[in-house]
Design a protein around this motif. Structure first.
Motif, short mmCIF file in Angstrom:
data_model
loop_
_atom_site.label_atom_id
_atom_site.label_comp_id
_atom_site.label_asym_id
_atom_site.label_seq_id
_atom_site.Cartn_x
_atom_site.Cartn_y
_atom_site.Cartn_z
N ARG A 1 -15.00 -6.15 -4.74
CA ARG A 1 -15.59 -6.46 -3.43
C ARG A 1 -16.58 -7.61 -3.55
NH1 ARG A 1 -15.42 -3.92 1.12
NH2 ARG A 1 -14.58 -2.01 0.23
N SER B 1 -13.03 -9.44 6.13
CA SER B 1 -13.22 -8.03 5.83
C SER B 1 -11.89 -7.34 5.52
CB SER B 1 -13.91 -7.35 7.01
OG SER B 1 -14.02 -5.98 6.80
N GLU B 2 -10.86 -7.69 6.27
CA GLU B 2 -9.53 -7.12 6.03
C GLU B 2 -8.98 -7.55 4.68
OE1 GLU B 2 -5.13 -7.36 8.12
OE2 GLU B 2 -6.90 -7.59 9.37
N GLN C 1 -8.14 0.03 -6.37
CA GLN C 1 -8.32 1.48 -6.35
C GLN C 1 -7.01 2.19 -6.66
OE1 GLN C 1 -9.68 2.94 -2.58
NE2 GLN C 1 -10.59 4.75 -3.50
N GLN D 1 0.82 -1.21 0.00
CA GLN D 1 0.00 0.00 0.00
C GLN D 1 0.85 1.25 0.00
OE1 GLN D 1 -2.49 -0.53 3.40
NE2 GLN D 1 -3.88 -1.93 2.35
N VAL E 1 -9.53 -4.50 -2.54
CA VAL E 1 -10.20 -3.32 -3.08
C VAL E 1 -9.24 -2.14 -3.11
CG1 VAL E 1 -12.03 -1.63 -2.63
CG2 VAL E 1 -12.54 -4.06 -2.50
N HIS E 2 -8.42 -2.00 -2.08
CA HIS E 2 -7.44 -0.91 -2.06
C HIS E 2 -6.44 -1.07 -3.20
CE1 HIS E 2 -3.79 1.26 -0.89
NE2 HIS E 2 -4.61 2.10 -0.31
N ILE F 1 -10.71 -8.45 2.02
CA ILE F 1 -11.48 -7.77 0.96
C ILE F 1 -11.04 -6.32 0.83
CG2 ILE F 1 -13.79 -6.96 0.34
CD1 ILE F 1 -14.86 -9.60 1.54
N ASP F 2 -10.86 -5.63 1.95
CA ASP F 2 -10.40 -4.24 1.89
C ASP F 2 -9.02 -4.13 1.27
OD1 ASP F 2 -12.74 -3.36 3.03
OD2 ASP F 2 -11.92 -3.24 5.07
N TYR F 3 -8.16 -5.10 1.53
CA TYR F 3 -6.82 -5.12 0.95
C TYR F 3 -6.90 -5.21 -0.58
CZ TYR F 3 -2.52 -7.38 -0.67
OH TYR F 3 -1.40 -7.72 -1.38
N GLN G 1 -16.24 -11.27 -1.76
CA GLN G 1 -17.31 -11.67 -0.84
C GLN G 1 -17.83 -13.04 -1.23
OE1 GLN G 1 -20.05 -8.40 -1.15
NE2 GLN G 1 -19.15 -7.32 0.61
N CYS H 1 -14.04 -1.31 -8.15
CA CYS H 1 -13.95 -1.62 -6.72
C CYS H 1 -15.17 -2.39 -6.25
CB CYS H 1 -13.78 -0.33 -5.91
SG CYS H 1 -12.18 0.46 -6.12
#
Length: 151
Positions: A143, A73-74, A84, A17, A80-81, A76-78, A147, A139
């Protein structure tokens, strides 16, 4: 053991990141061909450690345990980031190229400076809106994909 894998995955994810890749590995041609920004979405060590930690937590605690759901959740956020960031880098390069093209060629077609500036601003605003919509859609799709993978 799973917590150690999660900690290692977070370290690799934080590196990706913040740095993403080593800029010295790419030539100018590869950067303008957008090869550099696409490598952000390549699978790396963080993906491996996240998957191992997820498998361990599922085996020990089950899929519906709060800690397992937090890890999902972590993860998925990773992802998506990463999408992005890739899209933002890609559109920054494209925006610079389009702006350079417009600034060099549009004044030849339009004699009025105010009208030329308006067209350049309108083209950039339209491109920025398109970039934002495409990034939001990508994104959302990323996600939804993860999911379904971790459901």
């Amino acid at each position: 053991m799973a917590r150690d894998f999660i900690k290692t995955a977070r370290d690799y994810a934080r590196f990706k990141q913040v740095d993403g890749y080593n800029e010295d590995d790419y030539s100018v041609l590869e950067i303008f061909n957008l090869d550099a920004c696409y490598t952000i979405c390549d699978r790396g060590p963080a993906d491996y450690y996240y998957e191992k930690a997820y498998d361990m937590l599922c085996a020990c605690q089950g899929r519906d345990h709060p800690e397992t759901r937090q890890l999902v959740s972590e993860i998925i956020d990773y992802h998506v980031h990463n999408i992005q960031r890739m899209m933002q880098e890609k559109y920054t390069i494209v925006l610079v190229i389009v702006l350079l093209y417009l600034v060099l060629n549009l004044p030849e077609f339009i004699a009025d400076k105010n009208q030329c500036a308006f067209y350049i601003a309108a083209c950039n605003a339209a491109l920025a809106l398109f970039c934002y919509l495409e990034q939001t859609f990508m994104c959302f799709m990323e996600r939804r994909h993860y999911q379904r993978v971790y459901k």
